[in-house]
Design a protein around this motif. Structure first.
Motif, PDB file in Angstrom:
ATOM      1  N   MET A   1      -0.808  -5.835  -6.508  1.00  0.00           N
ATOM      2  CA  MET A   1      -0.614  -6.559  -7.793  1.00  0.00           C
ATOM      3  C   MET A   1       0.158  -6.220  -8.871  1.00  0.00           C
ATOM      4  O   MET A   1       0.366  -6.829  -9.518  1.00  0.00           O
ATOM      5  N   ASP A  80     -11.780  -9.385  -1.200  1.00  0.00           N
ATOM      6  CA  ASP A  80     -10.245  -8.630  -0.843  1.00  0.00           C
ATOM      7  C   ASP A  80      -9.712  -8.731  -2.404  1.00  0.00           C
ATOM      8  O   ASP A  80      -9.055  -9.622  -2.758  1.00  0.00           O
ATOM      9  N   SER A  82      -7.109  -6.977  -3.245  1.00  0.00           N
ATOM     10  CA  SER A  82      -5.805  -7.014  -3.447  1.00  0.00           C
ATOM     11  C   SER A  82      -4.998  -8.031  -3.515  1.00  0.00           C
ATOM     12  O   SER A  82      -3.881  -7.985  -3.898  1.00  0.00           O
ATOM     13  N   ARG A  83      -5.487  -9.251  -3.487  1.00  0.00           N
ATOM     14  CA  ARG A  83      -4.769 -10.536  -3.421  1.00  0.00           C
ATOM     15  C   ARG A  83      -4.859 -10.955  -4.889  1.00  0.00           C
ATOM     16  O   ARG A  83      -4.264 -11.921  -5.241  1.00  0.00           O
ATOM     17  N   SER A 103     -13.236  -0.084  -2.664  1.00  0.00           N
ATOM     18  CA  SER A 103     -11.988  -0.899  -2.672  1.00  0.00           C
ATOM     19  C   SER A 103     -11.621  -1.395  -4.136  1.00  0.00           C
ATOM     20  O   SER A 103     -10.591  -1.369  -4.135  1.00  0.00           O
ATOM     21  N   ARG A 106      -9.983   1.498  -5.959  1.00  0.00           N
ATOM     22  CA  ARG A 106      -8.529   1.909  -5.407  1.00  0.00           C
ATOM     23  C   ARG A 106      -7.717   0.661  -5.898  1.00  0.00           C
ATOM     24  O   ARG A 106      -6.538   0.770  -6.298  1.00  0.00           O
ATOM     25  N   TYR A 107      -8.252  -0.461  -6.259  1.00  0.00           N
ATOM     26  CA  TYR A 107      -7.793  -1.578  -6.832  1.00  0.00           C
ATOM     27  C   TYR A 107      -7.284  -1.260  -8.199  1.00  0.00           C
ATOM     28  O   TYR A 107      -6.044  -1.484  -8.597  1.00  0.00           O
ATOM     29  N   HIS A 110      -4.638   1.559  -8.670  1.00  0.00           N
ATOM     30  CA  HIS A 110      -3.236   1.092  -8.595  1.00  0.00           C
ATOM     31  C   HIS A 110      -2.941   0.286  -9.374  1.00  0.00           C
ATOM     32  O   HIS A 110      -1.703  -0.624  -8.837  1.00  0.00           O
ATOM     33  N   GLY A 112      -4.537  -2.761 -10.988  1.00  0.00           N
ATOM     34  CA  GLY A 112      -5.549  -3.876 -11.018  1.00  0.00           C
ATOM     35  C   GLY A 112      -5.967  -4.340 -12.579  1.00  0.00           C
ATOM     36  O   GLY A 112      -5.679  -3.314 -13.499  1.00  0.00           O
TER      37      GLY A 112
END
Ligand code: ZN
Length: 312
Positions: A1, A80, A82-83, A103, A106-107, A110, A112
């Motif tokens: 993202m 999801d 990551s989208r 998840s 992590r999003y 990094h 998000g």
């Protein structure tokens, strides 16, 4: 993202010329997820509202992701993240599977974006990373083990480590929201104080408060009764109402405002807490900031004033 966010900004800058001002430039819409499905507040009303007010900016495409109902089987629940450029958490309920929690961590680590309001602050008491993302919370068994009370005293954020229950709620009323950080992109151009539509006023929230910035506060009037906590009246303090939190490379926008009764049907408007033009504007601006780190939206003419509520 983060790549998407960078593209969003670069496309805007690259295409802005003397003939074509920045605001006229078409960029790819930001992708937003509203994650909902359980809340002791009206999540059907809230999730539909967030989708509508984000899409009306023209900046976002919004997907609503709905969890299983309370007590339901979470085995196949696997959003999801990551989208998406930003995730609006409109959830207060059963634990997510450990894989979903990891998840989401992590999003956010990094880069998000997360947005949350009001009773979301009850949820996931025993998930340390989520409490760090929220900065502060209430109820859900929270006490001093959740972190300090977060107060605003003498012009600055204060961490108060005295022990005690987290979370009270002063009787719903229209109250003044006072800007405490005029330079933040979310707050630029907003009045120094404005009257918010009738809402519950949360007090005595506590949490890790790491990398937290208070953008606005509201006064918890001791003349008013309080419920669902230990205090029986307002605290007589300026309570955090609007804030940001940094988590890893991620950005969080949070607000204590936004009450809708539990179980409220979708067509049960109006709800002055969320139909308040101030609340709508803050969610729109805060979500853009959480997604990109910038705010390109103007403040609407109908924004509330210091003395007048403004509802849709
Ligand atoms: Zn509420």
């Amino acid at each position: 993202m983060r790549f998407r966010t960078l593209c969003h900004l670069l496309i805007g800058c690259t295409l802005a010329t003397a003939e074509q001002p920045l605001h006229a430039v078409q960029t790819d819409p930001l992708q937003a997820m509203v994650l909902t499905g359980q809340n002791n507040h009206g999540w059907q009303v809230l999730s539909a509202h967030y989708k509508n007010i984000l899409e009306e900016t023209g900046l976002f495409e919004v997907d609503v992701v709905t969890s299983p109902p309370p007590g339901g089987d979470m085995t196949d629940f696997a959003p999801d993240f990551s989208r998406y450029d930003v995730v609006v958490i409109e959830y207060n309920g059963d634990e997510w599977p450990a894989t979903v929690k990891r998840s989401f961590e992590r999003y956010m680590e990094h880069g998000g974006g997360m947005v949350y309001a009001h009773a979301v602050n009850h949820t996931f008491t025993d998930w340390p990373a989520f409490n760090e993302m929220m900065g502060i919370g209430g109820w859900g068994g929270r006490d001093e083990s959740a972190g300090p009370y977060v107060k605003y005293r003498d012009g600055k954020m204060v961490l108060d480590h005295r022990p005690g229950h987290a979370g009270e709620c002063v009787d719903a009323h229209a109250f003044s929201v006072v800007t405490r950080d005029t330079a933040h992109p979310i707050m630029r151009g907003l009045p120094s104080a404005w009257l918010h539509g009738t809402d519950e006023l949360y007090s005595n929230q506590r949490g890790p408060a790491k990398n937290m910035t208070i953008l606005a506060t509201a006064y918890s009037d001791p003349a008013r009764e309080a419920h669902w906590g230990v205090e029986t009246h307002g605290t007589g303090e300026h309570e955090p109402m609007i804030y940001t939190i940094g988590y890893g490379e991620g950005r969080v926008f949070g607000t204590a405002m936004g009450h809708v009764d539990g179980g409220a049907p979708v067509d049960s408007e109006p709800w002055p807490a969320i139909d308040c033009v101030g609340f709508i504007t803050l969610i729109q601006r805060g979500t853009e900031w959480a997604a990109t780190g910038a705010v390109t939206q103007t403040v609407p003419d109908a924004f509330p004033t210091a003395t007048e509520v403004s509802l849709r």
